[in-house]
Design a protein around this motif. Structure first.
Motif, PDB file in Angstrom:
ATOM      1  N   MET A  53       0.840  -1.196   0.000  1.00  0.00           N
ATOM      2  CA  MET A  53       0.000   0.000   0.000  1.00  0.00           C
ATOM      3  C   MET A  53       0.871   1.239   0.000  1.00  0.00           C
ATOM      4  SD  MET A  53      -2.903  -1.042   2.772  1.00  0.00           S
ATOM      5  CE  MET A  53      -4.017   0.233   2.259  1.00  0.00           C
ATOM      6  N   ALA A  54       0.498   2.221  -0.825  1.00  0.00           N
ATOM      7  CA  ALA A  54       1.208   3.498  -0.878  1.00  0.00           C
ATOM      8  C   ALA A  54       0.611   4.413   0.194  1.00  0.00           C
ATOM      9  CB  ALA A  54       1.080   4.121  -2.254  1.00  0.00           C
ATOM     10  N   LEU A  63      -0.133   4.071  11.595  1.00  0.00           N
ATOM     11  CA  LEU A  63      -0.740   2.981  10.836  1.00  0.00           C
ATOM     12  C   LEU A  63      -1.049   1.805  11.757  1.00  0.00           C
ATOM     13  CD1 LEU A  63       1.707   3.023   7.797  1.00  0.00           C
ATOM     14  CD2 LEU A  63      -0.654   3.843   7.806  1.00  0.00           C
ATOM     15  N   THR A  64      -2.134   1.091  11.453  1.00  0.00           N
ATOM     16  CA  THR A  64      -2.480  -0.125  12.192  1.00  0.00           C
ATOM     17  C   THR A  64      -2.779  -1.237  11.198  1.00  0.00           C
ATOM     18  OG1 THR A  64      -4.825   0.453  12.287  1.00  0.00           O
ATOM     19  CG2 THR A  64      -3.464   1.108  14.165  1.00  0.00           C
ATOM     20  N   VAL A  65      -2.327  -2.435  11.531  1.00  0.00           N
ATOM     21  CA  VAL A  65      -2.612  -3.627  10.741  1.00  0.00           C
ATOM     22  C   VAL A  65      -3.176  -4.650  11.724  1.00  0.00           C
ATOM     23  CG1 VAL A  65      -1.663  -5.458   9.283  1.00  0.00           C
ATOM     24  CG2 VAL A  65      -0.734  -3.138   9.137  1.00  0.00           C
ATOM     25  N   THR A  66      -4.429  -5.074  11.503  1.00  0.00           N
ATOM     26  CA  THR A  66      -5.115  -5.968  12.425  1.00  0.00           C
ATOM     27  C   THR A  66      -5.762  -7.104  11.652  1.00  0.00           C
ATOM     28  OG1 THR A  66      -5.667  -4.044  13.784  1.00  0.00           O
ATOM     29  CG2 THR A  66      -6.825  -6.081  14.278  1.00  0.00           C
ATOM     30  N   ASP A 110       4.197 -10.800   8.243  1.00  0.00           N
ATOM     31  CA  ASP A 110       5.062  -9.657   8.520  1.00  0.00           C
ATOM     32  C   ASP A 110       4.443  -8.396   7.928  1.00  0.00           C
ATOM     33  OD1 ASP A 110       7.315  -8.374   9.471  1.00  0.00           O
ATOM     34  OD2 ASP A 110       8.548  -8.852   7.725  1.00  0.00           O
ATOM     35  N   ALA A 111       4.784  -7.250   8.503  1.00  0.00           N
ATOM     36  CA  ALA A 111       4.368  -5.954   7.958  1.00  0.00           C
ATOM     37  C   ALA A 111       5.529  -4.978   8.135  1.00  0.00           C
ATOM     38  CB  ALA A 111       3.125  -5.448   8.678  1.00  0.00           C
ATOM     39  N   ASN A 112       5.869  -4.257   7.065  1.00  0.00           N
ATOM     40  CA  ASN A 112       6.986  -3.316   7.083  1.00  0.00           C
ATOM     41  C   ASN A 112       6.596  -2.025   6.374  1.00  0.00           C
ATOM     42  OD1 ASN A 112       9.117  -5.011   8.240  1.00  0.00           O
ATOM     43  ND2 ASN A 112       8.843  -6.217   6.392  1.00  0.00           N
ATOM     44  N   LEU A 113       7.145  -0.915   6.857  1.00  0.00           N
ATOM     45  CA  LEU A 113       6.951   0.385   6.225  1.00  0.00           C
ATOM     46  C   LEU A 113       8.314   0.885   5.759  1.00  0.00           C
ATOM     47  CD1 LEU A 113       5.062   2.753   5.545  1.00  0.00           C
ATOM     48  CD2 LEU A 113       5.609   3.692   7.795  1.00  0.00           C
ATOM     49  N   THR A 114       8.474   1.029   4.435  1.00  0.00           N
ATOM     50  CA  THR A 114       9.733   1.492   3.859  1.00  0.00           C
ATOM     51  C   THR A 114       9.433   2.450   2.712  1.00  0.00           C
ATOM     52  OG1 THR A 114      10.711  -0.667   4.345  1.00  0.00           O
ATOM     53  CG2 THR A 114      11.921   0.757   2.843  1.00  0.00           C
ATOM     54  N   ASN A 115      10.012   3.645   2.786  1.00  0.00           N
ATOM     55  CA  ASN A 115       9.884   4.644   1.724  1.00  0.00           C
ATOM     56  C   ASN A 115       8.429   4.926   1.344  1.00  0.00           C
ATOM     57  OD1 ASN A 115      12.701   4.838   1.578  1.00  0.00           O
ATOM     58  ND2 ASN A 115      12.807   3.225   0.035  1.00  0.00           N
ATOM     59  N   GLY A 116       7.548   4.990   2.317  1.00  0.00           N
ATOM     60  CA  GLY A 116       6.147   5.309   2.058  1.00  0.00           C
ATOM     61  C   GLY A 116       5.310   4.152   1.567  1.00  0.00           C
ATOM     62  N   LEU A 118       3.750   0.485   2.618  1.00  0.00           N
ATOM     63  CA  LEU A 118       3.457  -0.500   3.657  1.00  0.00           C
ATOM     64  C   LEU A 118       3.335  -1.851   2.978  1.00  0.00           C
ATOM     65  CD1 LEU A 118       2.645  -1.262   6.575  1.00  0.00           C
ATOM     66  CD2 LEU A 118       0.279  -0.771   5.908  1.00  0.00           C
ATOM     67  N   THR A 119       4.185  -2.789   3.368  1.00  0.00           N
ATOM     68  CA  THR A 119       4.202  -4.122   2.782  1.00  0.00           C
ATOM     69  C   THR A 119       3.729  -5.118   3.821  1.00  0.00           C
ATOM     70  OG1 THR A 119       6.082  -3.491   1.406  1.00  0.00           O
ATOM     71  CG2 THR A 119       5.651  -5.837   1.629  1.00  0.00           C
TER      72      THR A 119
END
Length: 156
Positions: A53-54, A63-66, A110-116, A118-119
């Motif tokens: 997601m951009a 941000l929240t991931v549930t 897994d969830a990661n935020l890199t360079n804007g 969200l993966t």
């Protein structure tokens, strides 16, 4: 123009697909499609998926991931104070909540935020008891033994 699909005939000839048919029916009832924030869904292996997601302008703590059962909820809310005067505002920073319907046995790995971006990595993990297994075929007893058992049951 909206096409209404009637899944009733499929309920008569299928067993266990009612959840999938309900999902198709619910998907056809979506009133408006919100396409923000933009996202990609990729299959990266036999049982591995990735949602990207951009979310430019959002910090990790905004941000929240549930995962709730078979639903994946991704939300974002700006917490910063925005007191500047803008001549043009093109970077969206509005609150959002995106919902993804996951198949059975799909889990967030897994969830990661890199360079804007969200993966979110997902994996389908089928439980051992649901995987195919080889059934041993035994030898049937002789017909004489079967008839003796049947006669014994009738006498009782």
């Amino acid at each position: 123009m909206r096409t209404v699909l009637d899944f009733t005939p499929l309920y008569r000839s299928s067993v266990g697909f009612d959840r999938m048919l309900d999902l198709l029916d619910n998907a056809s009832r979506v009133a408006s499609v919100d396409n923000w924030p933009p996202y990609d869904i990729a299959k990266i292996g036999d049982a591995d998926y990735r949602i990207t997601m951009a979310v430019a302008g959002f910090a990790q703590d905004e941000l929240t991931v549930t995962q709730e059962g078979n639903n994946l909820l991704v939300g974002g809310a700006k917490t910063g104070d925005d007191s500047g005067e803008y001549l043009h505002r093109g970077i969206a920073g509005r609150t959002f909540q995106r919902r993804f319907e996951l198949a059975d046995h799909v889990k967030v790995v897994d969830a990661n935020l890199t360079n804007g971006l969200l993966t979110i990595d997902l994996k389908r993990e089928i439980p051992e008891e649901m995987k195919p297994r080889q059934i041993e075929i035994g030898q049937a007893s002789s017909p004489a033994q079967v008839s003796q058992i049947d006669q014994g049951q009738k006498a009782a």
